[in-house]
Design a protein around this motif. Structure first.
Motif, PDB file in Angstrom:
ATOM      1  N   GLY A 601      -7.299  -9.015   5.247  1.00  0.00           N
ATOM      2  CA  GLY A 601      -6.604  -7.740   5.168  1.00  0.00           C
ATOM      3  C   GLY A 601      -6.192  -7.396   3.758  1.00  0.00           C
ATOM      4  O   GLY A 601      -6.645  -7.994   2.777  1.00  0.00           O
ATOM      5  N   VAL A 602      -5.280  -6.449   3.688  1.00  0.00           N
ATOM      6  CA  VAL A 602      -4.918  -5.840   2.430  1.00  0.00           C
ATOM      7  C   VAL A 602      -4.197  -6.821   1.498  1.00  0.00           C
ATOM      8  O   VAL A 602      -4.309  -6.740   0.280  1.00  0.00           O
ATOM      9  N   LEU A 603      -3.494  -7.790   2.055  1.00  0.00           N
ATOM     10  CA  LEU A 603      -2.723  -8.711   1.214  1.00  0.00           C
ATOM     11  C   LEU A 603      -3.623  -9.558   0.319  1.00  0.00           C
ATOM     12  O   LEU A 603      -3.308  -9.817  -0.837  1.00  0.00           O
ATOM     13  N   THR A 604      -4.737 -10.031   0.886  1.00  0.00           N
ATOM     14  CA  THR A 604      -5.660 -10.840   0.103  1.00  0.00           C
ATOM     15  C   THR A 604      -6.107 -10.070  -1.137  1.00  0.00           C
ATOM     16  O   THR A 604      -6.201 -10.623  -2.230  1.00  0.00           O
ATOM     17  N   GLU A 605      -6.341  -8.773  -0.942  1.00  0.00           N
ATOM     18  CA  GLU A 605      -6.774  -7.964  -2.086  1.00  0.00           C
ATOM     19  C   GLU A 605      -5.647  -7.690  -3.065  1.00  0.00           C
ATOM     20  O   GLU A 605      -5.792  -7.860  -4.269  1.00  0.00           O
ATOM     21  N   ILE A 606      -4.519  -7.228  -2.550  1.00  0.00           N
ATOM     22  CA  ILE A 606      -3.416  -6.840  -3.436  1.00  0.00           C
ATOM     23  C   ILE A 606      -2.964  -8.015  -4.299  1.00  0.00           C
ATOM     24  O   ILE A 606      -2.717  -7.875  -5.483  1.00  0.00           O
ATOM     25  N   TYR A 607      -2.858  -9.165  -3.669  1.00  0.00           N
ATOM     26  CA  TYR A 607      -2.340 -10.318  -4.404  1.00  0.00           C
ATOM     27  C   TYR A 607      -3.452 -11.212  -4.947  1.00  0.00           C
ATOM     28  O   TYR A 607      -3.171 -12.264  -5.488  1.00  0.00           O
ATOM     29  N   ARG A 608      -4.700 -10.787  -4.798  1.00  0.00           N
ATOM     30  CA  ARG A 608      -5.826 -11.618  -5.215  1.00  0.00           C
ATOM     31  C   ARG A 608      -5.577 -13.058  -4.770  1.00  0.00           C
ATOM     32  O   ARG A 608      -5.658 -14.002  -5.549  1.00  0.00           O
ATOM     33  N   ASP A 609      -5.288 -13.172  -3.518  1.00  0.00           N
ATOM     34  CA  ASP A 609      -4.795 -14.447  -2.998  1.00  0.00           C
ATOM     35  C   ASP A 609      -5.838 -15.081  -2.091  1.00  0.00           C
ATOM     36  O   ASP A 609      -5.850 -14.853  -0.885  1.00  0.00           O
ATOM     37  N   SER A 610      -6.717 -15.859  -2.670  1.00  0.00           N
ATOM     38  CA  SER A 610      -7.711 -16.562  -1.871  1.00  0.00           C
ATOM     39  C   SER A 610      -8.099 -17.843  -2.597  1.00  0.00           C
ATOM     40  O   SER A 610      -7.795 -18.021  -3.767  1.00  0.00           O
TER      41      SER A 610
ATOM     42  N   ILE B 626       8.734   0.985  -8.634  1.00  0.00           N
ATOM     43  CA  ILE B 626       7.918   1.152  -7.414  1.00  0.00           C
ATOM     44  C   ILE B 626       6.455   0.794  -7.709  1.00  0.00           C
ATOM     45  O   ILE B 626       5.790   0.152  -6.913  1.00  0.00           O
ATOM     46  N   GLU B 627       5.983   1.189  -8.903  1.00  0.00           N
ATOM     47  CA  GLU B 627       4.601   0.871  -9.305  1.00  0.00           C
ATOM     48  C   GLU B 627       4.391  -0.635  -9.457  1.00  0.00           C
ATOM     49  O   GLU B 627       3.314  -1.157  -9.225  1.00  0.00           O
ATOM     50  N   GLU B 628       5.451  -1.302  -9.905  1.00  0.00           N
ATOM     51  CA  GLU B 628       5.339  -2.709 -10.276  1.00  0.00           C
ATOM     52  C   GLU B 628       5.202  -3.645  -9.077  1.00  0.00           C
ATOM     53  O   GLU B 628       4.600  -4.720  -9.190  1.00  0.00           O
ATOM     54  N   VAL B 629       5.797  -3.275  -7.956  1.00  0.00           N
ATOM     55  CA  VAL B 629       5.779  -4.166  -6.795  1.00  0.00           C
ATOM     56  C   VAL B 629       4.408  -4.058  -6.137  1.00  0.00           C
ATOM     57  O   VAL B 629       4.054  -3.040  -5.558  1.00  0.00           O
ATOM     58  N   ARG B 630       3.633  -5.131  -6.235  1.00  0.00           N
ATOM     59  CA  ARG B 630       2.255  -5.077  -5.737  1.00  0.00           C
ATOM     60  C   ARG B 630       2.195  -4.813  -4.245  1.00  0.00           C
ATOM     61  O   ARG B 630       1.356  -4.077  -3.758  1.00  0.00           O
ATOM     62  N   GLY B 631       3.130  -5.437  -3.524  1.00  0.00           N
ATOM     63  CA  GLY B 631       3.133  -5.321  -2.067  1.00  0.00           C
ATOM     64  C   GLY B 631       3.432  -3.920  -1.567  1.00  0.00           C
ATOM     65  O   GLY B 631       3.296  -3.643  -0.382  1.00  0.00           O
ATOM     66  N   LEU B 632       3.862  -3.018  -2.477  1.00  0.00           N
ATOM     67  CA  LEU B 632       4.116  -1.635  -2.060  1.00  0.00           C
ATOM     68  C   LEU B 632       2.861  -0.774  -2.185  1.00  0.00           C
ATOM     69  O   LEU B 632       2.922   0.441  -1.997  1.00  0.00           O
ATOM     70  N   ALA B 633       1.724  -1.427  -2.484  1.00  0.00           N
ATOM     71  CA  ALA B 633       0.474  -0.668  -2.634  1.00  0.00           C
ATOM     72  C   ALA B 633       0.214   0.274  -1.453  1.00  0.00           C
ATOM     73  O   ALA B 633      -0.157   1.432  -1.656  1.00  0.00           O
ATOM     74  N   PRO B 634       0.420  -0.165  -0.203  1.00  0.00           N
ATOM     75  CA  PRO B 634       0.183   0.771   0.904  1.00  0.00           C
ATOM     76  C   PRO B 634       1.040   2.044   0.791  1.00  0.00           C
ATOM     77  O   PRO B 634       0.544   3.135   1.044  1.00  0.00           O
ATOM     78  N   LEU B 635       2.293   1.900   0.373  1.00  0.00           N
ATOM     79  CA  LEU B 635       3.150   3.082   0.205  1.00  0.00           C
ATOM     80  C   LEU B 635       2.621   4.001  -0.897  1.00  0.00           C
ATOM     81  O   LEU B 635       2.914   5.187  -0.923  1.00  0.00           O
ATOM     82  N   ARG B 636       1.859   3.418  -1.806  1.00  0.00           N
ATOM     83  CA  ARG B 636       1.276   4.229  -2.885  1.00  0.00           C
ATOM     84  C   ARG B 636      -0.076   4.804  -2.470  1.00  0.00           C
ATOM     85  O   ARG B 636      -0.778   5.376  -3.282  1.00  0.00           O
ATOM     86  N   GLY B 637      -0.445   4.588  -1.207  1.00  0.00           N
ATOM     87  CA  GLY B 637      -1.675   5.186  -0.688  1.00  0.00           C
ATOM     88  C   GLY B 637      -2.897   4.301  -0.806  1.00  0.00           C
ATOM     89  O   GLY B 637      -4.027   4.758  -0.639  1.00  0.00           O
ATOM     90  N   TYR B 638      -2.675   3.009  -1.056  1.00  0.00           N
ATOM     91  CA  TYR B 638      -3.792   2.077  -1.224  1.00  0.00           C
ATOM     92  C   TYR B 638      -4.706   2.088  -0.005  1.00  0.00           C
ATOM     93  O   TYR B 638      -4.227   2.008   1.134  1.00  0.00           O
ATOM     94  N   ARG B 639      -5.991   2.204  -0.250  1.00  0.00           N
ATOM     95  CA  ARG B 639      -6.991   2.156   0.815  1.00  0.00           C
ATOM     96  C   ARG B 639      -6.722   3.138   1.938  1.00  0.00           C
ATOM     97  O   ARG B 639      -6.859   2.804   3.125  1.00  0.00           O
ATOM     98  N   GLY B 640      -6.297   4.330   1.535  1.00  0.00           N
ATOM     99  CA  GLY B 640      -6.148   5.382   2.540  1.00  0.00           C
ATOM    100  C   GLY B 640      -4.891   5.286   3.389  1.00  0.00           C
ATOM    101  O   GLY B 640      -4.737   6.029   4.367  1.00  0.00           O
ATOM    102  N   ALA B 641      -3.964   4.373   3.052  1.00  0.00           N
ATOM    103  CA  ALA B 641      -2.710   4.308   3.805  1.00  0.00           C
ATOM    104  C   ALA B 641      -1.906   5.582   3.546  1.00  0.00           C
ATOM    105  O   ALA B 641      -2.073   6.240   2.522  1.00  0.00           O
ATOM    106  N   LYS B 642      -1.037   5.910   4.504  1.00  0.00           N
ATOM    107  CA  LYS B 642      -0.193   7.099   4.332  1.00  0.00           C
ATOM    108  C   LYS B 642       0.830   6.853   3.235  1.00  0.00           C
ATOM    109  O   LYS B 642       1.612   5.907   3.322  1.00  0.00           O
ATOM    110  N   ARG B 643       0.839   7.747   2.239  1.00  0.00           N
ATOM    111  CA  ARG B 643       1.798   7.596   1.141  1.00  0.00           C
ATOM    112  C   ARG B 643       3.224   7.760   1.626  1.00  0.00           C
ATOM    113  O   ARG B 643       3.515   8.639   2.432  1.00  0.00           O
TER     114      ARG B 643
END
Lengths: 697, 697
Positions: A601-610, B626-643
């Motif tokens: 899922g998305v976490l593996t990509e975001i954190y380049r965690d593999s 907000i930009e810095e926190v990697r895990g918030l990527a979905p909130l930033r619209g990563y991979r088509g997630a709802k911003r």
């Protein structure tokens, strides 16, 4: 030509030809002759240039064929089609080895590939071994054999040493040479392999394993070519006890892009390269100073140290920088072991429970330094020792560093970091064979590389070992999910119970056998992303729902993928566990068969965690992969989470990695692989298997 | 004493006393006199030692009081109680400034704290300013004022330069001095601040802002003391245009532990220190070479550059190492801008679309190098330029590096990396004021520091700005959830609708007003982890459930936390969004009020994935968090997630950070803060507010 003859022609030729030698000593074509004469080459030199009679006091020949005696090694400095002609002449004259300086071959892309193939054909047919093209040449300082146009050879003299350099970058040969001189490090051989059309890093490296003048081999890499030969060299290096240490460009994505454009070769992901190097027992440094200064940390030592380092210092700040940098690299910096603490207490030196022994007050007393290091070397709590020397290194090298000579070749790695700029101490330590560092970063980098260094794993190779009598997967084809799961099951991986239903009645019957709840998914080798088109439904409890969902799934699939062949609907148990992973396999174009583990899922990509390893993977390495993936912390019991069945997951990784025994399978994935509670195993729920790319790909 | 007089006494005394001077020049106590004489100190020197008549040709006095004229600066080399006596004498003799070499004060912990307080009292009462204790002293090379016992002063002479060093580590003063000499970098002042009992990094730094001989200030840090003075100095540095660049130990946890044991002070998390430095406009390097070599990249330039760097090279491998290291630090290495590509094409030099201009073939032609750099400096696509010089730097410094002198003081940062060891080129560039680097790592590190360097944000300070008339939160107390949410609401943060029910009937009524489904939670300021004890239930739809759950929650809470005061049960709307965050506030003991943003839960910990800023936080900084926190990527619209509604989240961070206006609040947290779809805002669902630690804590 056997390896011994090749090595002699390449590294220590009796006779060399300089094809395209220039009478203008300032031009690149004029340099090699000047360098050979300056550095005392004892062999015969034949300049080749049809437009000049004499160069550098030597008779110039019009071409190679007119040289009256055999040539071991020709250095071809021509460009364009003249290179081909010269190589033809080499073949005709029986030249053993030819180095080609010119670029414009594979590294330039396009027509360069064809030109390189042509070079290779001429060489192969003529029995000439080729270094390059795009090679700056070969330097053997001890023999004065400076068969190179590298401007750094303008150095008045070259130190010799027992470290060899093999570099894919030509210009780095000169940089390494100059840095070696400044650090009192000489080299046994420096070889620029260029495009590796014929002689590769692996083959040159292998020759160096039999070179009596070489103890350690440094690699400066931009890519990996001829990986099987490369791996074989690295593995044999362990047999003969010669450490191989690599610096590899392309840790960042811009670096990878540049390496690709610079070499015309695939750069590969850094993760894949790291796995390749580690798997084959090659140590890796991340800093260029680390590369130059690391060798003495490796020589005369076997791989496989622990991760615990003791730091002693006569300068608080300097020692603290080393400790901090070790910590950043995940090294366990140990507290003062009790016996050493007692020793020091006998001298009236108190040590608190800190992760460094600060001898600032006792700094000038060599006997205390010596006793402390002896104690640390003997302590079972330490795997290596670093001594940090303060200002005494600048003005009292005899007192500050001579007592340290004692640990040359000690079983545990021993390094010295000089906090001040202190060239006299640097020189003494280097000459005494002690690993000495000028920056805390290089010191920690090299120490990390030395401690992480391991013997090679099982040789990684694609074979046909697994079920060679089975039907092959054709290029451009994939297995449908059911067949993919059957393949994984055949490898010994537990898969979710399921059955393929061609109609609603079959679906209901299969569900009854499996027991509610069940999952229904479209079965088609041509539909890879089933969820996206509404062709997966979970949690179905009763017969009516199964009938309705069967029809819905089939109709969705037909609507969204009208040309796909549909095998039916897979009815599957709903597996539950305490976590899930993604397990992937592919034949990487750069490093070969490899296995990747992630959370999915998305976490593996975001954190380049593999975690990635070359296949096949052994059990211990599989366990190490599980440890490496940070996102699997809950499965490891983090913060009281229920531990997953990690031994079983590790066995699944091992089994999955046996796909390397199927030459026809290029990519496979289990996603998700459900991990149940410890003791309850794992179960593969969905999977994918692809053959070689199709001809249209 | 005003700042001018203090600066004169500290840095450029007319008269110095060496208290505890030894006649044995080899002993630490014998060194300062020898050093002062060697380096040409012009002022008067008074050795103080009751057991000797003359030292180094000078009359020795029995004590400070018997010196016949005023002393500007006394260097006290005694230890134990003799330090106190000497300081008393300083006070009596009207000495302006005293430096104390001895350790054993606050850095030693325990009774050392009391001894340091005593020192400070004597100094304050006597009007003596104090450097140290545990200070190796002060060095002003231009004045030959080497008021220090540092053995590195045995150097035959000291270069002068326009960079000052302020170091918390004494031994690093000598290391920096020697490395500066080796790199042709001189210093204006070097000051070891020791324990900063009186004069701190901030106050010494502030004096250097008015020092005409100093352009850039380097800091070697182990901790942060007297943060408000430190911040004020750093902020004024921007007003007067003097860059401040820091190296800070303690990036790793072992490094933090060591710094703590070494200084007796809190080391703080690296994240907090980084936030402090950035917030106050201090640039930060991660390598020690970077610290030494960075100054010329900063001098004469304003902060606030973009992140785009162009790299030109006359060595493929050397250039690639720089590019790779820049990429690792997140720098955008630009492709060749079109105008520069055209310029080069006019010279017959082809450039592909690579992220580096390789002038290897044109390397020896200074006019092409110059034209290329001029083009890159002018290009709007670049914010900085790095030139990488190959072997020509070794043998042809005049050709290779003199053309580069032109970019001294250019508006865009300009750096040179020398791929080979090339001291003559290094010296020429350094003397010409060009930033020159010996390793690709230091080059990329310093360039990153220069580009990331920003003007200070709004001053961070705890005040009583917010609702000073409101009741204070007493030490050792917390707000219950409802009051906490009310406080956040008062700061302008939307909170979930809720009401406090004291009985089941009230609970049902509140639920009716809010609308189903609702959440019920125990309301008690003494129960911080409600979920863990079964005192939270979500998704309640009807009155009967609410009644039952109310009673269950209360009984669970009473059973699990029998002594806690229970205010009732909170009935709250069930807020839903597209994601959620954790927002935290605390008064950090090292850096002061700060705000942290993370995803919350186990992921924030596992991936150490959070953003931290000093409070108060401005809107732009909140967006950057907000930009810095990697895990918030979905909130930033990563991979088509709802911003998510990020502007609203940023405003919530800004508002939350105004807790720095409440001196009584030491810690607060909103967890979770639900983020709704873009345009729909955010809502705080649960929170916590703590006062100062109680007396029992």
């Amino acid at each position: 030509m056997n390896a011994g003859n090749l090595a002699r022609a390449l590294f220590a030729p009796d006779s060399v030809a300089l094809v395209g030698a220039s009478a203008d000593a300032a031009k690149p074509g004029g340099r090699p002759l000047r360098y050979l004469q300056r550095h005392g080459f004892k062999g015969r030199i034949f300049p080749i240039n049809p437009r000049v009679d004499r160069i550098g006091g030597l008779t110039c020949h019009a071409n190679l064929r007119s040289v009256p005696e055999p040539i071991d090694h020709a250095f071809i400095m021509l460009s364009g089609d003249a290179v081909m002609t010269a190589l033809h002449d080499c073949a005709e004259a029986g030249v053993a080895c030819a180095t080609i300086l010119a670029g414009g071959f594979a590294e330039a892309g396009g027509a360069g590939h064809g030109r390189q193939a042509e070079l290779l054909r001429i060489a192969a047919e003529g029995g000439v071994r080729l270094l390059g093209p795009n090679s700056i040449g070969m330097i053997n300082p001890a023999a004065g054999a400076t068969l190179s146009a590298n401007a750094m050879l303008d150095l008045p003299e070259l130190s010799t040493g027992r470290t060899a350099v093999v570099s894919q970058s030509g210009s780095m040969v000169g940089a390494l040479l100059s840095h070696g001189e400044a650090r009192h490090v000489g080299f046994s051989k420096l070889v620029s392999v260029g495009n590796e059309a014929d002689l590769s890093v692996g083959e040159v490296g292998d020759l160096l394993l039999d070179d009596d003048a070489t103890d350690v081999i440094l690699l400066f890499l931009e890519t990996i070519r001829k990986r099987e030969m490369f791996a074989a060299f690295a593995r044999r290096a362990h047999q003969v006890g010669k450490p191989v240490i690599a610096y590899k460009l392309g840790r960042s994505s811009v670096g990878q892009e540049l390496a690709r454009s610079h070499t015309g070769a695939i750069a590969g992901t850094d993760q894949a390269v790291a796995a390749f190097l580690a798997h084959n027992g090659i140590a890796r440094v991340d800093t260029i100073d680390g590369l130059i200064e690391a060798p003495r940390l490796f020589s005369d030592r076997a791989p496989g140290h622990g991760n615990r380092v003791a730091v002693v210092s006569t300068t608080g700040g300097g020692g603290a920088m080393v400790v901090d940098n070790l910590g950043l690299r995940g090294i366990d910096v140990v507290r003062v072991p009790a016996p050493v603490r007692e020793q020091l207490a006998n001298h009236g030196i108190g040590t608190d429970d800190a992760r460094m022994i600060d001898l600032t007050m006792a700094g000038a007393r060599p006997e205390i330094v010596r006793e402390t290091i002896t104690g640390l070397m003997a302590a079972e709590q330490t795997d290596a020792v670093i001594m940090v020397v303060g200002s005494s290194a600048k003005f009292h090298p005899e007192l500050a560093v001579e007592p340290l000579f004692h640990w040359r070749g000690a079983a545990k790695p021993f390094a010295v970091f000089l906090a001040p700029d202190a060239d006299a101490s640097l020189a003494r330590l280097a000459k005494a064979g002690i690993a000495v560092f000028r920056t805390p970063e290089a010191c920690a980098d090299a120490m990390h590389a030395a401690l992480a260094w391991r013997a090679p794993g099982q040789a990684s190779k694609i074979s046909d070992a697994v079920a060679p009598d089975r039907p092959r997967l054709a290029a451009g084809h994939a297995l449908n999910e059911r067949d993919a799961l059957a393949l994984f099951a055949a490898l010994g991986i537990e898969t979710a119970r399921s059955g393929l239903a061609e109609n609603t009645e079959q679906a209901r019957n299969i569900a009854k056998q499996i027991g509610a709840p069940v999952v229904l998914k479209i079965a088609s080798a041509e539909i890879l992303h089933k969820s996206d088109i509404g062709a997966v439904r979970v949690g179905l409890e009763n017969a009516d729902d199964i009938t309705a969902v069967f029809n819905e799934i089939v109709s969705n699939a037909k609507a969204m993928a009208p040309t796909a062949h549909i095998d039916g609907v897979l009815v599957q148990e709903m597996a539950a566990g305490v976590g899930q992973v993604l397990l992937g396999y592919k034949i990487d174009p750069l490093v070969g068969p490899s296995v990747v583990l992630g959370v999915g899922g998305v976490l593996t990509e975001i954190y380049r965690d593999s975690a990635l390893r070359l296949a096949p993977v052994g059990y211990d390495d599989a366990m190490a992969m599980i440890e490496e993936v940070r996102g699997l912390a809950p499965l490891r019991g983090y913060r009281g989470a229920k531990r997953g069945d990690l031994p079983c997951l590790a066995r699944a990784i091992v089994n999955f990695s046996e796909l390397a025994g199927r030459r026809d399978i290029h990519e496979a994935e289990i996603n998700p692989l459900i991990v149940r509670e410890d003791g309850r195993g794992i179960v593969a729920v969905d999977g994918l298997v692809l053959g070689a790319p199709g001809s249209s790909a």
